[in-house]
Design a protein around this motif. Structure first.
Motif, PDB file in Angstrom:
ATOM      1  N   UNK A  68       0.815  -1.209   0.000  1.00 11.88           N
ATOM      2  CA  UNK A  68       0.000   0.000   0.000  1.00 11.88           C
ATOM      3  C   UNK A  68       0.847   1.257   0.000  1.00 11.88           C
ATOM      4  N   UNK A  69       0.205   2.346  -0.311  1.00 13.47           N
ATOM      5  CA  UNK A  69       0.891   3.633  -0.345  1.00 13.47           C
ATOM      6  C   UNK A  69      -0.012   4.639  -1.026  1.00 13.47           C
ATOM      7  N   UNK A  70       0.305   5.928  -0.864  1.00 15.82           N
ATOM      8  CA  UNK A  70      -0.560   6.955  -1.449  1.00 15.82           C
ATOM      9  C   UNK A  70      -0.479   6.966  -2.972  1.00 15.82           C
ATOM     10  N   UNK A  71      -1.314   7.747  -3.608  1.00 17.35           N
ATOM     11  CA  UNK A  71      -1.287   7.862  -5.067  1.00 17.35           C
ATOM     12  C   UNK A  71       0.099   8.274  -5.533  1.00 17.35           C
ATOM     13  N   UNK A  72       0.549   7.609  -6.575  1.00 16.66           N
ATOM     14  CA  UNK A  72       1.850   7.965  -7.141  1.00 16.66           C
ATOM     15  C   UNK A  72       3.027   7.421  -6.368  1.00 16.66           C
ATOM     16  N   UNK A  73       2.783   6.518  -5.421  1.00 20.87           N
ATOM     17  CA  UNK A  73       3.866   6.005  -4.586  1.00 20.87           C
ATOM     18  C   UNK A  73       4.797   5.083  -5.366  1.00 20.87           C
ATOM     19  N   UNK A  74       4.279   4.450  -6.403  1.00 20.64           N
ATOM     20  CA  UNK A  74       5.095   3.534  -7.178  1.00 20.64           C
ATOM     21  C   UNK A  74       4.598   2.099  -7.124  1.00 20.64           C
ATOM     22  N   UNK A  75       3.402   1.889  -6.649  1.00 20.25           N
ATOM     23  CA  UNK A  75       2.868   0.538  -6.520  1.00 20.25           C
ATOM     24  C   UNK A  75       2.670  -0.124  -7.882  1.00 20.25           C
ATOM     25  N   UNK A  76       1.943   0.563  -8.754  1.00 17.78           N
ATOM     26  CA  UNK A  76       1.672  -0.034 -10.066  1.00 17.78           C
ATOM     27  C   UNK A  76       2.964  -0.242 -10.848  1.00 17.78           C
ATOM     28  N   UNK A  77       3.876   0.703 -10.702  1.00 18.13           N
ATOM     29  CA  UNK A  77       5.159   0.569 -11.399  1.00 18.13           C
ATOM     30  C   UNK A  77       5.891  -0.685 -10.922  1.00 18.13           C
ATOM     31  N   UNK A  78       5.859  -0.932  -9.607  1.00 13.60           N
ATOM     32  CA  UNK A  78       6.499  -2.141  -9.082  1.00 13.60           C
ATOM     33  C   UNK A  78       5.841  -3.378  -9.686  1.00 13.60           C
ATOM     34  N   UNK A  79       4.525  -3.392  -9.709  1.00 10.62           N
ATOM     35  CA  UNK A  79       3.814  -4.563 -10.234  1.00 10.62           C
ATOM     36  C   UNK A  79       4.137  -4.775 -11.706  1.00 10.62           C
ATOM     37  N   UNK A  80       4.228  -3.704 -12.458  1.00 15.09           N
ATOM     38  CA  UNK A  80       4.574  -3.851 -13.873  1.00 15.09           C
ATOM     39  C   UNK A  80       5.945  -4.482 -14.028  1.00 15.09           C
ATOM     40  N   UNK A  81       6.868  -4.112 -13.169  1.00 11.38           N
ATOM     41  CA  UNK A  81       8.192  -4.733 -13.259  1.00 11.38           C
ATOM     42  C   UNK A  81       8.131  -6.200 -12.848  1.00 11.38           C
ATOM     43  N   UNK A  82       7.266  -6.496 -11.868  1.00 12.44           N
ATOM     44  CA  UNK A  82       7.135  -7.890 -11.421  1.00 12.44           C
ATOM     45  C   UNK A  82       6.512  -8.782 -12.499  1.00 12.44           C
ATOM     46  N   UNK A  83       5.751  -8.175 -13.409  1.00 11.24           N
ATOM     47  CA  UNK A  83       5.178  -8.980 -14.490  1.00 11.24           C
ATOM     48  C   UNK A  83       6.094  -9.026 -15.701  1.00 11.24           C
ATOM     49  N   UNK A  84       7.082  -8.153 -15.713  1.00  8.13           N
ATOM     50  CA  UNK A  84       8.024  -8.151 -16.831  1.00  8.13           C
ATOM     51  C   UNK A  84       7.681  -7.184 -17.946  1.00  8.13           C
ATOM     52  N   UNK A  85       6.617  -6.407 -17.803  1.00  6.07           N
ATOM     53  CA  UNK A  85       6.283  -5.499 -18.897  1.00  6.07           C
ATOM     54  C   UNK A  85       7.026  -4.176 -18.803  1.00  6.07           C
ATOM     55  N   UNK A  86       7.685  -3.939 -17.699  1.00  6.52           N
ATOM     56  CA  UNK A  86       8.565  -2.775 -17.600  1.00  6.52           C
ATOM     57  C   UNK A  86       9.940  -3.284 -17.201  1.00  6.52           C
ATOM     58  N   UNK A  87      10.956  -2.732 -17.820  1.00 10.34           N
ATOM     59  CA  UNK A  87      12.321  -3.123 -17.474  1.00 10.34           C
ATOM     60  C   UNK A  87      12.829  -2.198 -16.371  1.00 10.34           C
ATOM     61  N   UNK A  88      13.363  -2.771 -15.283  1.00 10.40           N
ATOM     62  CA  UNK A  88      13.870  -1.919 -14.199  1.00 10.40           C
ATOM     63  C   UNK A  88      15.034  -1.056 -14.690  1.00 10.40           C
ATOM     64  N   UNK A  89      15.196   0.118 -14.067  1.00 10.96           N
ATOM     65  CA  UNK A  89      16.349   0.952 -14.397  1.00 10.96           C
ATOM     66  C   UNK A  89      17.552   0.542 -13.560  1.00 10.96           C
ATOM     67  N   UNK A  90      17.303  -0.137 -12.453  1.00 15.29           N
ATOM     68  CA  UNK A  90      18.412  -0.552 -11.613  1.00 15.29           C
ATOM     69  C   UNK A  90      17.958  -1.593 -10.619  1.00 15.29           C
ATOM     70  N   UNK A  91      18.919  -2.223  -9.970  1.00 18.56           N
ATOM     71  CA  UNK A  91      18.602  -3.247  -8.991  1.00 18.56           C
ATOM     72  C   UNK A  91      18.253  -4.556  -9.671  1.00 18.56           C
ATOM     73  N   UNK A  92      17.853  -5.535  -8.874  1.00 20.91           N
ATOM     74  CA  UNK A  92      17.507  -6.798  -9.509  1.00 20.91           C
ATOM     75  C   UNK A  92      16.234  -7.365  -8.925  1.00 20.91           C
ATOM     76  N   UNK A  93      15.739  -8.342  -9.619  1.00 18.35           N
ATOM     77  CA  UNK A  93      14.370  -8.786  -9.400  1.00 18.35           C
ATOM     78  C   UNK A  93      14.262 -10.236  -9.861  1.00 18.35           C
ATOM     79  N   UNK A  94      13.680 -11.084  -9.009  1.00 16.82           N
ATOM     80  CA  UNK A  94      13.423 -12.465  -9.409  1.00 16.82           C
ATOM     81  C   UNK A  94      12.029 -12.869  -8.957  1.00 16.82           C
ATOM     82  N   UNK A  95      11.321 -13.510  -9.838  1.00 15.93           N
ATOM     83  CA  UNK A  95      10.038 -14.090  -9.457  1.00 15.93           C
ATOM     84  C   UNK A  95      10.106 -15.560  -9.824  1.00 15.93           C
TER      85      UNK A  95
END
Ligand SMILES: Nc1ncnc2c1ncn2[C@@H]1O[C@H](COP(=O)(O)OP(=O)(O)OP(=O)(O)O)[C@@H](O)[C@H]1O
Ligand SMILES: [Mg+2]
Lengths: 343, 266
Positions: A68-95
């Motif tokens: 959770x978090x307020x509007x514009x916090x970055x929740x949807x962006x995180x989810x998009x990266x978790x699905x693979x439709x957005x490429x992260x700019x940094x860091x790493x991610x495994x599902x």
């Protein structure tokens, strides 16, 4: 699967998925958007939006986590990266051991996604046609498909809707249809981005009940974003709060109260109207302050962690006390306070 | 493969649900066909054998054009508006997290649509034309399947061009300009307004090697029996080569787009 260093993030993070290898693992995940803004007549200014700014966490298999978090916090962006439709700019991610943006299609068979404001369903065709499509798309064995469909139809109450074109469904009906569509292929992880947005109380309850059973019976890992904290209260033992792309809290819902310095409320009825009660904190206990006065009734706030009894005794000794009740802290107020406190 | 068959069937049935739109389209195509037919009659009266076509062949050309107009989505109405809208609003996210290939997915849907529009919007104008005018019909039966194959290839080429145009929305967001440009080029260079052999000199030569000639000019010439034996194979090869080249270009653009470009919306 390469395990990242395990660390408890934020207060109360211990005890949650820290022993098992993370099924979902984020390590310093970042997403920076380049946006161009008009600055003057012809000039355009480039600037950066750090939508996700270094988030690390792990989710164990079978967990159900609120994000959770307020509007514009970055929740949807995180989810998009978790699905693979957005490429992260940094860091790493495994599902499930997969790097989502590299192997989006392989991951797709193992995840289910519901974006509350979007639909996977075929707009002009009956619900059933969309499900038939999922059947082929995910190559679901026939028996399994029928079983899952029957189950979803029963639990989400879709029976009468199957032959209705999606464009004729109400928002709540469509959402239930979408949730079913995301689950026909037995995904191991389900991402839900505001699945209860715009639903009435009954539909919300139905969806929550369904998700709870899914998590318990199938062991599906669920990551849920929402602005409705009742969703979290009823579904998630663990909650993560993000703001400005950073993880502010990761732990149990109860622990949020301590971090958020939440307060309980003592509502007292006095014999007559009196000036607001003030008790300074002293050796015998914490202080308390009046937040609202309405005739002989007063609302007195005190730290949620403090015990109420000594306070009541002190008030009773000094004021003509008639009646009283204690109100538990409101999680929404706690979170609102956290958001405000964030830089 | 079963999946794409289901998608194509879905595309077919989707367009089949728009009955009024189909009826209106048939009406427009027929009226437009009559106007063009009378124009061509005036033209061929003045200049018989223009471009190597006699009058009845020229009239057949008009009605083939009307029959293929919707199937090749030469004036819009294909998948591209929808795809661009999905890119603009971010609904494309939904298409991307599924285990499907974006291009094949839309190709299948568009073939389903084209099949419907060939039947729903192509056959009636063709029949109307054949009844109202003395048009050239194939002399032998094998021409019909040969014609249909050429039409299919034309539809794939048309798809591939429109897919490229639609993907531009990833960068431009508003793709209206690109779409209109593509229509204009398509109408002109497919031979929809005038058969390509009528184009003078260099323009004519260039027009014949551009991909759009696959949409109408080549299928019409197959119908009129202009290609026989080896020439027919060459015509197919020309269409097929454009189809493959443009589809590959689309794949390339797609992989760049999905890797580098941002999915819009929350
Ligand atoms: N395509 C984009 N281009 C530029 N900036 C973007 C884009 N998508 C998101 N952002 C920015 O990234 C930040 C995070 O957006 P995001 O959609 O992840 O928020 P959210 O937590 O889902 O909010 P909400 O609760 O409103 O859905 C916002 O500041 C937003 O403006
Ligand atoms: Mg969001």
């Amino acid at each position: 699967m390469d395990g990242f260093a395990q660390e408890a993030t934020g207060a109360g993070g211990d005890g949650f998925g820290t022993l098992e290898d993370g099924f979902i693992t984020l390590d310093g995940l970042e997403k920076v958007f380049q946006v161009r803004r008009r600055a003057g007549l012809l000039r355009r200014e480039r600037h950066e939006v750090r939508a996700v700014d270094g988030i690390s966490f792990q989710v164990a298999r079978g967990e159900m986590v609120g994000y959770i978090g307020p509007n514009g916090a970055g929740k949807s962006t995180t989810i998009k990266m978790l699905t693979g439709i957005l490429t992260p700019s940094g860091g790493s991610l495994r599902v499930a051991g997969i790097d989502p943006s590299r192997e989006r299609t392989r991951l797709a068979h193992r995840i289910g996604v519901v974006f509350g404001q979007r639909t996977t369903l075929w707009w002009d065709l009956p619900l059933r046609d969309s499900y038939r499509l999922m059947h082929r798309m995910y190559r679901i064995p026939d028996g399994r498909y029928r079983e899952n469909l029957d189950r979803c139809v029963e639990l989400l109450d879709l029976g009468e809707l199957l032959e209705v074109p999606v464009r004729q469904l109400s928002l709540g009906q469509r959402m239930r249809g979408d949730i079913a569509a995301a689950l026909l292929h037995d995904p191991e992880v389900l991402y839900l981005d505001e699945p209860t947005i715009g639903l009435d109380v009954i539909s919300k309850a139905k969806v929550r009940q369904f998700l709870k059973e899914l998590n318990v019976e199938r062991g599906t890992t669920v990551l849920l974003t929402t602005h409705d904290l009742t969703d979290i209260e009823q579904l998630c033992r663990r909650v993560m709060v993000i703001d400005h792309g950073r993880l502010m809290y990761d732990g149990s819902l109860a622990g949020l109260h301590e971090v958020g310095e939440s307060e309980r409320m003592l509502v007292v009825d006095l014999e007559r109207e009196l000036p607001p009660i003030e008790l300074k904190s002293d050796g015998s206990g914490p202080g308390l302050r009046a937040v609202k006065v309405e005739g002989p009734r007063q609302w007195l706030a005190f730290p949620a962690s403090a015990s109420a009894a000594p306070l009541v005794a002190r008030i009773a000794a000094q004021y003509p006390l008639m009646d009283l009740s204690v109100r538990e802290p409101d999680i929404e107020a706690v979170i609102a306070r956290m958001y405000r406190a964030a830089p | 493969m079963r999946l794409y068959a289901v998608v194509a069937a879905g595309g077919f049935r989707r367009y089949a649900t728009y009955r009024t739109a189909t009826a209106a389209g048939v009406f427009t195509n027929t009226v437009f066909g009559f106007i063009l037919a009378y124009t061509y009659i005036a033209l061929w009266d003045a200049r018989p054998q223009l471009g190597g076509y006699d009058m009845s062949q020229a009239l057949a050309y008009v009605w083939i054009g009307q029959g293929l107009l919707a199937a090749c989505a030469m004036m819009g109405g294909g998948f591209e508006d929808e795809l661009m809208e999905r890119i603009r609003t971010g609904d494309i996210a939904v298409d991307l997290y599924r285990p499907v290939d974006l291009q094949l997915w839309w190709l299948a849907g568009d073939l389903g649509r084209a099949a419907f529009q060939l039947l729903g919007r192509g056959v009636v104008p063709m029949l109307a034309g054949a009844l109202a005018f003395d048009i050239a019909l194939p002399g032998s039966a094998w021409i019909w399947p040969a014609f249909l194959l050429s039409v299919l290839l034309g539809i794939v080429v048309s798809f591939a061009v429109r897919f490229l145009v639609a993907l531009s929305a990833f960068w431009l967001l508003d793709g209206a300009g690109a779409t209109q440009m593509a229509w204009l080029l398509g109408l002109f260079f497919s031979g929809m307004l005038l058969p390509l052999p009528l184009f003078p000199g260099l323009l004519g030569e260039v027009a014949r090697v551009l991909p759009w000639s696959s949409l109408l000019q080549i299928p019409a010439d197959v119908f009129l029996g202009k290609y026989t034996g080896w020439e027919l194979m060459e015509a197919y090869a020309f269409q097929g080569a454009w189809a493959v080249a443009l589809l590959l270009a689309g794949r390339l653009l797609q992989s760049v787009a999905t890797r580098r470009v941002v999915v819009q919306g929350g």
